[in-house]
Scaffold this motif. Structure first.
Motif, short mmCIF file in Angstrom:
data_model
loop_
_atom_site.label_atom_id
_atom_site.label_comp_id
_atom_site.label_asym_id
_atom_site.label_seq_id
_atom_site.Cartn_x
_atom_site.Cartn_y
_atom_site.Cartn_z
N PHE A 23 5.02 5.43 6.49
CA PHE A 23 3.81 4.70 6.81
C PHE A 23 3.69 4.40 8.30
CE2 PHE A 23 1.92 3.41 2.75
CZ PHE A 23 2.91 3.81 1.87
N PHE A 60 -3.37 1.39 5.89
CA PHE A 60 -2.17 2.13 6.24
C PHE A 60 -2.38 3.63 6.00
CE2 PHE A 60 0.85 -1.16 7.04
CZ PHE A 60 0.52 -2.22 6.20
N TYR A 98 10.07 -0.65 -0.63
CA TYR A 98 9.63 -0.76 0.76
C TYR A 98 9.75 -2.22 1.20
CZ TYR A 98 7.53 3.93 0.86
OH TYR A 98 7.32 5.29 0.86
N TYR A 106 -2.09 10.36 3.39
CA TYR A 106 -2.58 9.32 2.49
C TYR A 106 -3.21 8.18 3.28
CZ TYR A 106 1.09 11.58 -0.32
OH TYR A 106 1.90 12.48 -0.94
N MET A 120 -5.87 -4.55 5.81
CA MET A 120 -4.99 -3.70 6.61
C MET A 120 -5.04 -2.31 5.99
SD MET A 120 -2.78 -3.68 9.17
CE MET A 120 -1.58 -4.99 9.39
N GLN A 151 -4.44 -2.83 2.19
CA GLN A 151 -3.81 -4.06 1.71
C GLN A 151 -4.68 -5.23 2.14
OE1 GLN A 151 -0.03 -5.16 3.50
NE2 GLN A 151 0.66 -6.13 1.61
N LYS A 201 -1.30 -6.82 -2.83
CA LYS A 201 -0.44 -5.63 -2.84
C LYS A 201 -1.12 -4.46 -2.14
CE LYS A 201 -1.89 -3.92 -7.39
NZ LYS A 201 -1.39 -3.56 -8.74
N VAL A 202 -0.34 -3.44 -1.89
CA VAL A 202 -0.83 -2.23 -1.25
C VAL A 202 -1.50 -1.36 -2.31
CG1 VAL A 202 -0.15 -0.21 0.09
CG2 VAL A 202 1.06 -2.38 0.41
N GLN A 252 7.05 8.62 1.32
CA GLN A 252 5.93 8.56 2.24
C GLN A 252 6.31 7.64 3.40
OE1 GLN A 252 2.31 7.62 0.08
NE2 GLN A 252 2.88 9.05 -1.55
N SER A 288 -5.50 10.74 -1.22
CA SER A 288 -4.48 11.66 -0.72
C SER A 288 -5.16 12.96 -0.31
CB SER A 288 -3.38 11.91 -1.76
OG SER A 288 -3.94 12.42 -2.95
N SER A 292 -6.88 15.55 -2.59
CA SER A 292 -6.18 15.92 -3.81
C SER A 292 -6.30 14.84 -4.89
CB SER A 292 -4.72 16.25 -3.55
OG SER A 292 -4.12 15.30 -2.71
N GLU A 293 -6.45 13.61 -4.46
CA GLU A 293 -6.62 12.53 -5.41
C GLU A 293 -7.31 11.36 -4.71
OE1 GLU A 293 -2.94 11.01 -6.98
OE2 GLU A 293 -3.92 9.89 -8.59
N LYS A 294 -8.13 10.62 -5.44
CA LYS A 294 -8.71 9.41 -4.87
C LYS A 294 -8.79 8.33 -5.94
CE LYS A 294 -13.44 11.07 -5.53
NZ LYS A 294 -14.72 11.41 -4.87
N SER A 295 -8.78 7.09 -5.49
CA SER A 295 -8.84 5.98 -6.43
C SER A 295 -10.29 5.54 -6.61
CB SER A 295 -8.01 4.81 -5.91
OG SER A 295 -8.66 4.19 -4.81
N PHE A 321 -3.63 2.27 -3.26
CA PHE A 321 -3.91 3.65 -2.89
C PHE A 321 -5.41 3.87 -2.75
CE2 PHE A 321 -3.56 8.19 -2.93
CZ PHE A 321 -4.55 8.67 -3.77
N PHE A 353 8.35 -4.60 -1.63
CA PHE A 353 7.51 -3.95 -2.63
C PHE A 353 8.29 -2.87 -3.36
CE2 PHE A 353 3.39 -5.70 -1.80
CZ PHE A 353 3.38 -6.02 -0.45
N ARG A 390 0.06 9.65 -5.74
CA ARG A 390 -0.07 8.33 -5.15
C ARG A 390 1.14 7.48 -5.44
NH1 ARG A 390 -4.67 5.33 -8.57
NH2 ARG A 390 -5.78 7.29 -8.40
N LEU A 437 5.26 -1.16 6.94
CA LEU A 437 5.95 -0.86 5.69
C LEU A 437 7.13 0.05 6.00
CD1 LEU A 437 2.88 -0.20 3.40
CD2 LEU A 437 4.63 -1.93 2.99
N TYR A 465 -3.92 4.03 2.40
CA TYR A 465 -3.78 2.88 1.51
C TYR A 465 -4.42 1.68 2.20
CZ TYR A 465 -0.08 5.44 -1.00
OH TYR A 465 0.62 6.36 -1.73
N PHE A 515 2.02 0.42 -6.24
CA PHE A 515 2.87 -0.67 -5.78
C PHE A 515 2.82 -1.86 -6.73
CE2 PHE A 515 4.21 0.31 -1.42
CZ PHE A 515 3.43 1.43 -1.13
N GLY A 516 3.92 -2.61 -6.75
CA GLY A 516 3.92 -3.92 -7.38
C GLY A 516 3.28 -4.94 -6.44
N GLU A 517 3.21 -6.17 -6.92
CA GLU A 517 2.56 -7.23 -6.16
C GLU A 517 3.40 -7.72 -4.98
OE1 GLU A 517 -0.84 -7.38 -8.64
OE2 GLU A 517 -0.46 -8.49 -6.79
#
Lengths: 113, 116
Positions: free
Chosen positions: A104, A91, B37, A33, A89, A37, A42-43, A102, A48, A55-58, A45, B91, B103, B45, A35, B106-108
């Motif tokens: 990191f 990850f 996390y 994966y 950042m 930030q 927040k982190v 997962q 993946s 397999s998946e993307k945002s 996605f 998080f 996937r 993380l 990610y 995450f929260g804030e």
């Protein structure tokens, strides 16, 4: 204990340049994966990867982004033409079984000037 | 769509106080996983815990405990006798258990500061 390693820890790049972020997942892991930030947020996605394909993307993961597992150990994220808003950042994470936690890496801080 | 809400942006406590970090989630899935996390000032993380949606048993690990309540869609995290080293952003995250390798949402995050 095995860990996910990411290089470089900090990358500074001029806007419009291509950048490649590198990750070495844990050796027996199968799911990978990326990610990101943005500072203070927040982190989120990005993508993946399993069995040598995405397999998946945002919605963030647009045509400027690509991922590759070039040699069975590295997992890379390429940004083709960087923008200021790509500063964040990044990850990398991996897991052996898709429903296990997962793990990191320490992240790569990407700064676009 | 999945959503995680951590309503507490920042919490400040004095060492040895107990503190609870709240997490509320939304999902249409019947099978899902919840995670906490920790992100210390150094930025990495660190995985703390995973629960699946069928296991509502509370868990304790040293000074850490987690309270999962499906009825209120909450997965709260309590640190007992907090220490300065607990200072970090925490998080809460959710993943879909229907799809393998899905996937994390995450929260804030909650910034916890423990003062000596």
């Amino acid at each position: 204990e095995p860990e996910v390693t990411q290089t470089p820890s900090h990358q500074v790049t001029q806007m419009g340049q291509e950048v490649i972020l590198r990750c070495v997942p844990i050796s027996n892991h199968l799911y990978f994966y990326w990610y990101r930030q943005i500072l203070g947020q927040k982190v989120e996605f990005l993508v993946s990867f399993y069995n040598n394909e995405i397999s998946e993307k945002s919605e963030i993961f647009d045509d400027q982004f690509s991922v590759e597992r070039p040699d069975g150990s590295n997992f890379t994220l390429k940004i083709r033409s960087t923008k200021l808003e790509d500063s964040a950042m990044y990850f990398c994470a991996s897991t052996r079984d898709g429903n296990q936690p997962q793990h990191f890496g320490d992240g790569t801080r990407l700064s676009i000037l | 769509a999945q959503k995680v809400t951590q309503a507490q942006t920042e919490i400040s406590v004095v060492e040895k106080e107990d503190v609870t970090l709240d997490c509320v989630y939304e999902t249409r899935d019947t099978t899902y996983y919840l995670f906490w996390y920790k992100q210390p000032p150094s930025g990495e993380l660190v995985f703390l815990i995973r629960r699946n949606s069928f296991d509502e048993q509370n868990e304790i690990s040293g000074r850490y405990s987690w309270n999962f309540q499906k009825s209120t869609s909450s997965f709260n995290f309590t640190i007992t006798a907090s220490q300065v080293v607990d200072s970090a952003v925490y998080f809460c995250a959710l993943s879909d258990g229907e799809t393998s390798g899905s996937r994390l949402t995450f929260g804030e995050g909650t910034q916890l500061t423990v003062n000596p």
